[in-house]
Design a protein around this motif. Structure first.
Motif, short mmCIF file in Angstrom:
data_model
loop_
_atom_site.label_atom_id
_atom_site.label_comp_id
_atom_site.label_asym_id
_atom_site.label_seq_id
_atom_site.Cartn_x
_atom_site.Cartn_y
_atom_site.Cartn_z
N UNK A 253 0.87 -1.20 0.11
CA UNK A 253 0.00 0.03 -0.14
C UNK A 253 0.88 1.20 0.07
N UNK A 254 0.35 2.31 -0.50
CA UNK A 254 0.84 3.61 -0.26
C UNK A 254 0.02 4.83 -0.32
N UNK A 255 0.40 5.81 0.25
CA UNK A 255 -0.57 7.10 0.46
C UNK A 255 -1.09 7.64 -0.94
N UNK A 256 -2.46 8.07 -1.05
CA UNK A 256 -2.84 8.36 -2.53
C UNK A 256 -2.14 10.03 -2.63
N UNK A 265 -4.62 16.07 -3.21
CA UNK A 265 -4.72 14.78 -3.04
C UNK A 265 -5.74 14.08 -2.32
N UNK A 266 -5.52 14.59 -1.32
CA UNK A 266 -6.21 13.81 -0.11
C UNK A 266 -7.65 14.18 -0.21
N UNK A 285 -8.70 2.89 -9.57
CA UNK A 285 -7.88 1.97 -9.54
C UNK A 285 -6.30 2.61 -9.16
N UNK A 286 -6.20 3.91 -9.14
CA UNK A 286 -4.84 4.65 -8.72
C UNK A 286 -4.88 4.98 -7.25
N UNK A 287 -5.91 4.32 -6.55
CA UNK A 287 -5.98 4.57 -5.23
C UNK A 287 -5.39 3.39 -4.46
N UNK A 288 -4.08 3.24 -3.86
CA UNK A 288 -3.43 2.18 -3.27
C UNK A 288 -3.41 2.36 -1.68
N UNK A 289 -4.24 3.26 -1.24
CA UNK A 289 -4.44 3.47 0.12
C UNK A 289 -5.50 2.68 0.83
N UNK A 458 4.42 8.31 10.35
CA UNK A 458 3.76 9.49 10.51
C UNK A 458 4.13 10.60 9.45
N UNK A 459 5.52 10.81 9.24
CA UNK A 459 5.81 11.92 8.54
C UNK A 459 5.47 11.67 6.94
N UNK A 460 5.26 10.46 6.56
CA UNK A 460 4.63 10.18 5.14
C UNK A 460 3.37 10.98 5.11
N UNK A 461 2.42 10.70 6.34
CA UNK A 461 1.21 11.09 6.36
C UNK A 461 1.20 12.49 6.50
N UNK A 462 1.99 13.38 7.25
CA UNK A 462 2.05 14.54 7.38
C UNK A 462 2.61 15.66 6.12
N UNK A 463 3.45 14.82 5.37
CA UNK A 463 4.02 15.63 4.20
C UNK A 463 3.20 15.26 2.75
N UNK A 464 2.24 14.35 2.91
CA UNK A 464 1.59 14.00 1.78
C UNK A 464 1.28 15.21 1.06
N UNK A 465 0.52 16.02 1.56
CA UNK A 465 0.08 17.12 0.86
C UNK A 465 0.92 18.42 1.41
#
Length: 583
Positions: A253-256, A265-266, A285-289, A458-465
């Motif tokens: 999985x990966x963040x969208x 994006x979110x 299909x692009x959503x792997x989250x 956590x930092x992947x979530x924080x910096x996604x957008x």
């Protein structure tokens, strides 16, 4: 961990046994009792019903009885409808609440499949559906654990003639261990996410089971830790961290965050459809989250609720407390130990507090001056804010003039589609939650967390957008007098807003007694541009000129658990009412 010994009883909830309204056999149960269970397809057909039990868009409602996970029950927002009794502390013991009996009805059906599976000649052929039964039995028991604490453990599909009746509840620790044992049993029986065929899309996977285990163990681990049971808490938090890490290490999985959507994006992830639902034309299909989701489709399975009109600048009146949680772009809170963040522009104009903030604030809430599209626009949103696009907006140059002044746009479609027929999926479990589960479980287990663990979670979530926002680090915390625990919790609250986690989180952290009684406030009205733009504001203000939407809220220790309804206590005299509710 060493599991508590589970009581060797085979029992059912008394209401489920004796009441025709809860565990009475429905036609599909009667069929299941009498059929031969002779092929994998029959086990699959019976297991299909389990997927109707998960949280869905109905879980977002402001309802006087159900759903009990809704953020309307918390301190994040209120509504123009009747004030929520779970949120303001005025709830009382009900005659029947519709939750207790439903959970046991679900448990009975999972037990029915498991019982018949014991007699099946080739277990490998039905292993997936047996795993699903264990998973959904755990899912139902987790609801009971969160709602009521102690619960009766049932391992067979007993019926109205069964003699094992009128027993007391098992202790919550036994229930938690039973849930964990079921999930650990289920996981190896379930296919990996990548192995799910097109026909199996939407079914629970092995990684989904691990992800749910991380949710369960984090919940109970923190519940125990913050009630003085440190050793028990650490054992459970270790399970939570390891389960979340299994999902991370699966690299499934990966963040969208498609490049074409940038900081939006979110926002678009939550309204993603295979019809053109965003200006970039990106499809589901692009959503792997989404690890596990309730799947919807405009034609085949529409949502069936007026989700867009309800959520776009309408029913959800967001609290000032929540708006103030969003960080500035320098990664720091708007105030630190009473000192204003240099990037924070305060409240003088309609938009000043929105400047230099986490991009999720603008694309979850509704920023004044922005344009908004809904599901009734003639052309709906096709581009990003050019003149022709703006001419089709449902709300142009938005000026707040109702409620708290803070409004929501999450879950609101931007494409032309009939009310109730939106087709975006509901994330029962998404990868962002797993990343946040991991960070919190590690910190609470160890009393610290390394920057490397923050960076893989956590930092992947924080910096996604927020690509330019500094990550959360130990240096950032120490240099600015912050609390690592508070910042981890802030990130969770902001990311999972309006997804039904907040009250459960406050309960497990044992902070509801502090957070829930606080007034629900709105924008600063007096002395700001709001006073001119919203001159007829009908709501009282406090000494700082801030709108007061709800006051007199309360929280007592008894509110940490919901009361058992009266009908259950009457039908089974051995049930014990939760503390404080018998007065």
């Amino acid at each position: 961990m060493k599991l508590h010994k589970i009581k060797a009883i085979l029992a059912v909830a008394a209401m489920g046994i004796l009441s025709q309204s809860c565990l009475d056999l429905e036609p599909k149960d009667q069929l299941a009792e009498s059929n031969l269970w002779s092929s994998p397809s029959e086990f699959q057909l019976f297991a299909n019903q389990f997927y109707g039990w998960t949280r869905d868009f109905g879980s977002l409602d402001n309802n006087s009885t159900k759903p009990l996970h809704s953020d309307y029950n918390s301190d994040l927002f209120t509504s123009r409808d009747d004030r929520n009794r779970f949120s303001n502390g005025s709830n009382s013991v009900q005659e029947s609440d519709g939750n207790y009996g439903s959970c046991y009805a679900h448990i009975r059906r999972t037990n029915l499949l498991l019982q018949n599976a014991e007699k099946y000649s080739t277990p490998a052929d039905i292993a997936q559906y047996v795993g699903e039964a264990y998973f959904f039995r755990a899912y139902s028991y987790f609801d009971l654990l969160q709602f009521y604490g102690d619960a009766i453990i049932i391992t067979q599909p007993l019926d109205v003639t069964s003699p094992e009746l009128r027993v007391a509840q098992n202790d919550r620790s036994e229930v938690a261990d039973f849930i964990i044992e079921d999930l650990e049993t289920a996981a190896p029986m379930l296919p990996r996410f990548a192995e799910l065929t097109t026909d199996d899309a939407g079914r629970i996977s092995r990684e989904g089971c691990w992800a749910f285990l991380s949710r369960v163990a984090l919940y109970e681990g923190t519940w125990q830790k913050f009630r003085g049971n440190e050793e028990r808490g650490r054992e459970l938090l270790d399970i939570a961290a390891k389960a979340a890490k299994q999902v991370i290490d699966s690299k499934t999985f990966s963040l969208f965050k498609p490049d074409a959507l940038k900081e939006k994006a979110q926002k678009y992830m939550f309204i993603l459809e295979d019809a053109k639902s965003n200006p970039a034309g990106i499809q589901k299909s692009a959503n792997k989250e989404y690890i596990f989701a309730r799947r919807y489709d405009e034609s085949l399975a529409p949502i069936g609720k007026n989700i867009t009109k309800t959520n776009l600048i309408n029913m959800v009146w967001v609290s000032r407390k929540f708006a103030n949680m969003y960080l500035c772009q320098n990664g720091l809170p708007i105030y630190m130990n009473g000192v204003k963040n240099a990037q924070f522009q305060e409240y003088a104009t309609l938009t000043s507090e929105w400047e230099n903030r986490d991009n999720r604030m603008r694309y979850t809430l509704a920023k004044p001056g922005d344009y908004f599209w809904n599901n009734s626009n003639p052309g709906c949103r096709l581009t990003w804010n050019d003149a022709s696009d703006q001419s089709n907006a449902a709300i142009k140059n938005f000026t707040p003039s109702s409620g708290t002044g803070y409004h929501n746009q999450k879950w609101a479609s931007e494409r032309l589609v009939k009310d109730n027929f939106e087709g975006f999926d509901y994330p029962v479990i998404r990868y962002a939650e797993v990343l946040l589960n991991y960070a919190e479980a590690v910190y609470e287990r160890d009393g610290k967390i390394e920057d490397t663990d923050l960076n893989l979670s956590l930092n992947l979530v924080r910096t996604r957008v927020n690509p330019n926002m500094p990550g959360l680090t130990n240096k950032l915390v120490n240099d600015n007098g912050l609390s690592m625990r508070e910042e981890i919790r802030r990130e969770r609250t902001v990311e999972l807003f309006h997804e039904g986690f907040r009250l459960d989180d406050l309960k497990r952290w044992k902070t509801a007694e502090t957070e829930m009684p606080q007034d629900i406030l709105g924008v600063k009205w007096a002395g700001t541009e709001f006073e001119a733009k919203w001159s007829a504001c009908p709501y009282p203000r406090n000494s700082e000129g801030v709108i007061v939407m709800e006051t007199g809220r309360q929280w007592q220790d008894k509110h940490y658990l919901f009361p058992l309804p009266k009908d259950q206590l009457q039908l089974n005299p051995n049930l014990k009412q939760n503390p404080g509710w018998d007065k």
